[in-house]
Write a protein that holds these residues in place. Structure first.
Motif, PDB file in Angstrom:
ATOM      1  N   SER A  18      -7.331  -1.211   2.852  1.00  0.00           N
ATOM      2  CA  SER A  18      -7.174   0.024   3.594  1.00  0.00           C
ATOM      3  C   SER A  18      -8.367   0.938   3.402  1.00  0.00           C
ATOM      4  N   ALA A  19      -8.581   1.811   4.403  1.00  0.00           N
ATOM      5  CA  ALA A  19      -9.603   2.848   4.297  1.00  0.00           C
ATOM      6  C   ALA A  19      -9.072   4.045   3.525  1.00  0.00           C
ATOM      7  N   ARG A  20      -7.770   4.044   3.268  1.00  0.00           N
ATOM      8  CA  ARG A  20      -7.195   5.148   2.504  1.00  0.00           C
ATOM      9  C   ARG A  20      -7.634   5.045   1.049  1.00  0.00           C
ATOM     10  N   ASN A  21      -8.119   6.131   0.516  1.00  0.00           N
ATOM     11  CA  ASN A  21      -8.534   6.158  -0.880  1.00  0.00           C
ATOM     12  C   ASN A  21      -7.623   7.018  -1.740  1.00  0.00           C
ATOM     13  N   ASP A  22      -6.516   7.449  -1.154  1.00  0.00           N
ATOM     14  CA  ASP A  22      -5.579   8.302  -1.879  1.00  0.00           C
ATOM     15  C   ASP A  22      -4.918   7.513  -3.008  1.00  0.00           C
ATOM     16  N   GLU A  23      -4.965   8.066  -4.205  1.00  0.00           N
ATOM     17  CA  GLU A  23      -4.370   7.383  -5.358  1.00  0.00           C
ATOM     18  C   GLU A  23      -2.884   7.161  -5.168  1.00  0.00           C
ATOM     19  N   VAL A  24      -2.220   8.077  -4.472  1.00  0.00           N
ATOM     20  CA  VAL A  24      -0.774   7.947  -4.254  1.00  0.00           C
ATOM     21  C   VAL A  24      -0.465   6.669  -3.488  1.00  0.00           C
ATOM     22  N   ASP A  25      -1.255   6.382  -2.450  1.00  0.00           N
ATOM     23  CA  ASP A  25      -1.037   5.162  -1.663  1.00  0.00           C
ATOM     24  C   ASP A  25      -1.232   3.917  -2.527  1.00  0.00           C
ATOM     25  N   ARG A  26      -2.274   3.917  -3.346  1.00  0.00           N
ATOM     26  CA  ARG A  26      -2.535   2.753  -4.201  1.00  0.00           C
ATOM     27  C   ARG A  26      -1.404   2.541  -5.196  1.00  0.00           C
ATOM     28  N   VAL A  27      -0.984   3.609  -5.834  1.00  0.00           N
ATOM     29  CA  VAL A  27       0.084   3.499  -6.827  1.00  0.00           C
ATOM     30  C   VAL A  27       1.385   3.065  -6.174  1.00  0.00           C
ATOM     31  N   LEU A  28       1.722   3.657  -5.032  1.00  0.00           N
ATOM     32  CA  LEU A  28       2.966   3.311  -4.353  1.00  0.00           C
ATOM     33  C   LEU A  28       2.960   1.848  -3.924  1.00  0.00           C
ATOM     34  N   GLY A  29       1.822   1.414  -3.360  1.00  0.00           N
ATOM     35  CA  GLY A  29       1.733   0.023  -2.930  1.00  0.00           C
ATOM     36  C   GLY A  29       1.910  -0.940  -4.084  1.00  0.00           C
ATOM     37  N   LEU A  30       1.259  -0.663  -5.205  1.00  0.00           N
ATOM     38  CA  LEU A  30       1.371  -1.539  -6.369  1.00  0.00           C
ATOM     39  C   LEU A  30       2.782  -1.507  -6.952  1.00  0.00           C
ATOM     40  N   GLU A  31       3.413  -0.341  -6.944  1.00  0.00           N
ATOM     41  CA  GLU A  31       4.769  -0.254  -7.478  1.00  0.00           C
ATOM     42  C   GLU A  31       5.778  -0.980  -6.595  1.00  0.00           C
ATOM     43  N   LEU A  32       5.476  -1.063  -5.291  1.00  0.00           N
ATOM     44  CA  LEU A  32       6.372  -1.769  -4.369  1.00  0.00           C
ATOM     45  C   LEU A  32       6.186  -3.280  -4.414  1.00  0.00           C
ATOM     46  N   GLY A  33       5.167  -3.732  -5.149  1.00  0.00           N
ATOM     47  CA  GLY A  33       5.016  -5.176  -5.312  1.00  0.00           C
ATOM     48  C   GLY A  33       3.701  -5.750  -4.848  1.00  0.00           C
ATOM     49  N   ALA A  34       2.784  -4.915  -4.341  1.00  0.00           N
ATOM     50  CA  ALA A  34       1.465  -5.443  -3.986  1.00  0.00           C
ATOM     51  C   ALA A  34       0.763  -5.906  -5.259  1.00  0.00           C
TER      52      ALA A  34
ATOM     53  N   ASP B 212      -2.687  -6.356  -5.484  1.00  0.00           N
ATOM     54  CA  ASP B 212      -4.013  -5.765  -5.635  1.00  0.00           C
ATOM     55  C   ASP B 212      -4.234  -4.821  -4.466  1.00  0.00           C
ATOM     56  N   TYR B 213      -5.238  -3.961  -4.599  1.00  0.00           N
ATOM     57  CA  TYR B 213      -5.551  -2.963  -3.578  1.00  0.00           C
ATOM     58  C   TYR B 213      -7.060  -2.916  -3.431  1.00  0.00           C
ATOM     59  N   LEU B 214      -7.553  -3.105  -2.216  1.00  0.00           N
ATOM     60  CA  LEU B 214      -8.993  -3.139  -1.965  1.00  0.00           C
ATOM     61  C   LEU B 214      -9.329  -2.100  -0.906  1.00  0.00           C
ATOM     62  N   SER B 215     -10.220  -1.179  -1.248  1.00  0.00           N
ATOM     63  CA  SER B 215     -10.583  -0.107  -0.327  1.00  0.00           C
ATOM     64  C   SER B 215     -11.723  -0.539   0.589  1.00  0.00           C
TER      65      SER B 215
ATOM     66  N   GLY C  37     -17.014  -6.400   0.794  1.00  0.00           N
ATOM     67  CA  GLY C  37     -17.647  -7.648   1.202  1.00  0.00           C
ATOM     68  C   GLY C  37     -16.677  -8.811   1.150  1.00  0.00           C
ATOM     69  N   VAL C  38     -16.967  -9.837   1.930  1.00  0.00           N
ATOM     70  CA  VAL C  38     -16.100 -11.015   1.967  1.00  0.00           C
ATOM     71  C   VAL C  38     -16.062 -11.703   0.608  1.00  0.00           C
ATOM     72  N   ARG C  39     -17.205 -11.756  -0.087  1.00  0.00           N
ATOM     73  CA  ARG C  39     -17.225 -12.416  -1.393  1.00  0.00           C
ATOM     74  C   ARG C  39     -16.314 -11.703  -2.383  1.00  0.00           C
ATOM     75  N   GLU C  40     -16.304 -10.373  -2.346  1.00  0.00           N
ATOM     76  CA  GLU C  40     -15.407  -9.646  -3.239  1.00  0.00           C
ATOM     77  C   GLU C  40     -13.954  -9.936  -2.881  1.00  0.00           C
ATOM     78  N   LEU C  41     -13.647  -9.968  -1.589  1.00  0.00           N
ATOM     79  CA  LEU C  41     -12.287 -10.265  -1.167  1.00  0.00           C
ATOM     80  C   LEU C  41     -11.863 -11.654  -1.616  1.00  0.00           C
TER      81      LEU C  41
END
Length: 252
Positions: free
Chosen positions: A75-91, A93-96, A100-104
């Motif tokens: 996501s282009a969202r860099n809000d910490e709340v979104d990252r934390v919520l996504g990870l708590e819901l079961g994601a 990893d989170y990539l902003s 690059g494709v190699r990092e992905l």
């Protein structure tokens, strides 16, 4: 590995699909959350949060309720709340964006290794070459006139010992895990050399050439052009124990 990309922006999805395909991934693209939830089973989900029909957070929550498939939020969202919520819901990893494709690819492989054998349940029961390999085979494996003893790290061809260097043996054993199956160059490098191998690929060609020479016939290792390699008995070799017909080596 089969990857489901849930991303509405074709300017992002197009390069990602092209890049991932070069690393041996098969990518299915869904442009909406609903289409992503209705898509077929995958072994990894790349999920954008900014979807046109529903929030990616809700897609993540729904996916996690029905499957343990690994999820990487992009996501282009860099809000910490979104990252934390996504990870708590079961994601997993989170990539902003941008990334690059190699990092992905490195993130995908790291997440899949951490997820372990349960990662594909119930989304898929297919093994992923180069990620979770089976342990050494207890008994020697025979493929036509070729015999591979993993426990003793010995190879015989027509009952004659074949002297292989350590990496040559590892390469042969890896291709022999599934005779006839095409392994991409990156899969082979990851499995035989090291995970996320990004060094020169020429070393693979050198070892393939050495194996072909020591096996006495280049047709043993078939080069599928722009994809990778597979182990297959030459046309004049005895059939495998499964009675499958062999194909000749060389570039395809």
């Amino acid at each position: 590995m089969r990857v489901l990309l849930i991303e509405d922006d074709n300017r992002v999805a197009g390069p990602l699909m092209e890049g991932l395909s070069r690393f041996g991934f098969t990518v299915e693209h869904a442009r909406t959350g609903a289409a992503g939830l209705a898509a077929g089973e995958a072994e990894m989900v790349l999920l954008d949060l900014g979807l046109p029909d529903m929030d990616g957070i809700d897609v993540c929550r729904t996916l996690r309720l029905r499957s343990q498939v690994p999820i990487i939020m992009i996501s282009a969202r860099n809000d910490e709340v979104d990252r934390v919520l996504g990870l708590e819901l079961g994601a997993d990893d989170y990539l902003s964006k941008p990334f690059g494709v190699r990092e992905l690819v490195a993130r995908i492989r790291a997440v899949f290794r951490r997820a372990g054998p349960a990662a594909a349940e119930p989304a898929s029961a297919m093994p992923v070459p180069g990620v979770d390999r089976p342990g050494p085979v207890a008994h020697p494996q025979q493929i036509g006139p070729l015999v591979i003893d993993r426990r003793g790290r010995q190879v015989h061809l027509h009952q004659t010992p074949v002297g292989l260097a350590p990496k040559e043996f590892d390469l042969l054993a890896y291709l022999a895990d599934d005779p006839g199956a095409v392994r991409t160059r990156q899969q082979i490098l990851d499995a035989v050399w090291e995970p996320n191998y990004f060094g020169p690929t020429k070393t693979l060609d050198v070892h393939v050439a050495a194996l072909r020479r020591k096996l006495g016939d280049p047709a043993w290792i078939d080069n599928i052009r722009s994809v990778g390699f597979r182990l297959t008995p030459p046309a004049d070799a005895a059939p495998t124990r499964h009675g499958e017909e062999s194909t000749e080596g060389g570039d395809r």
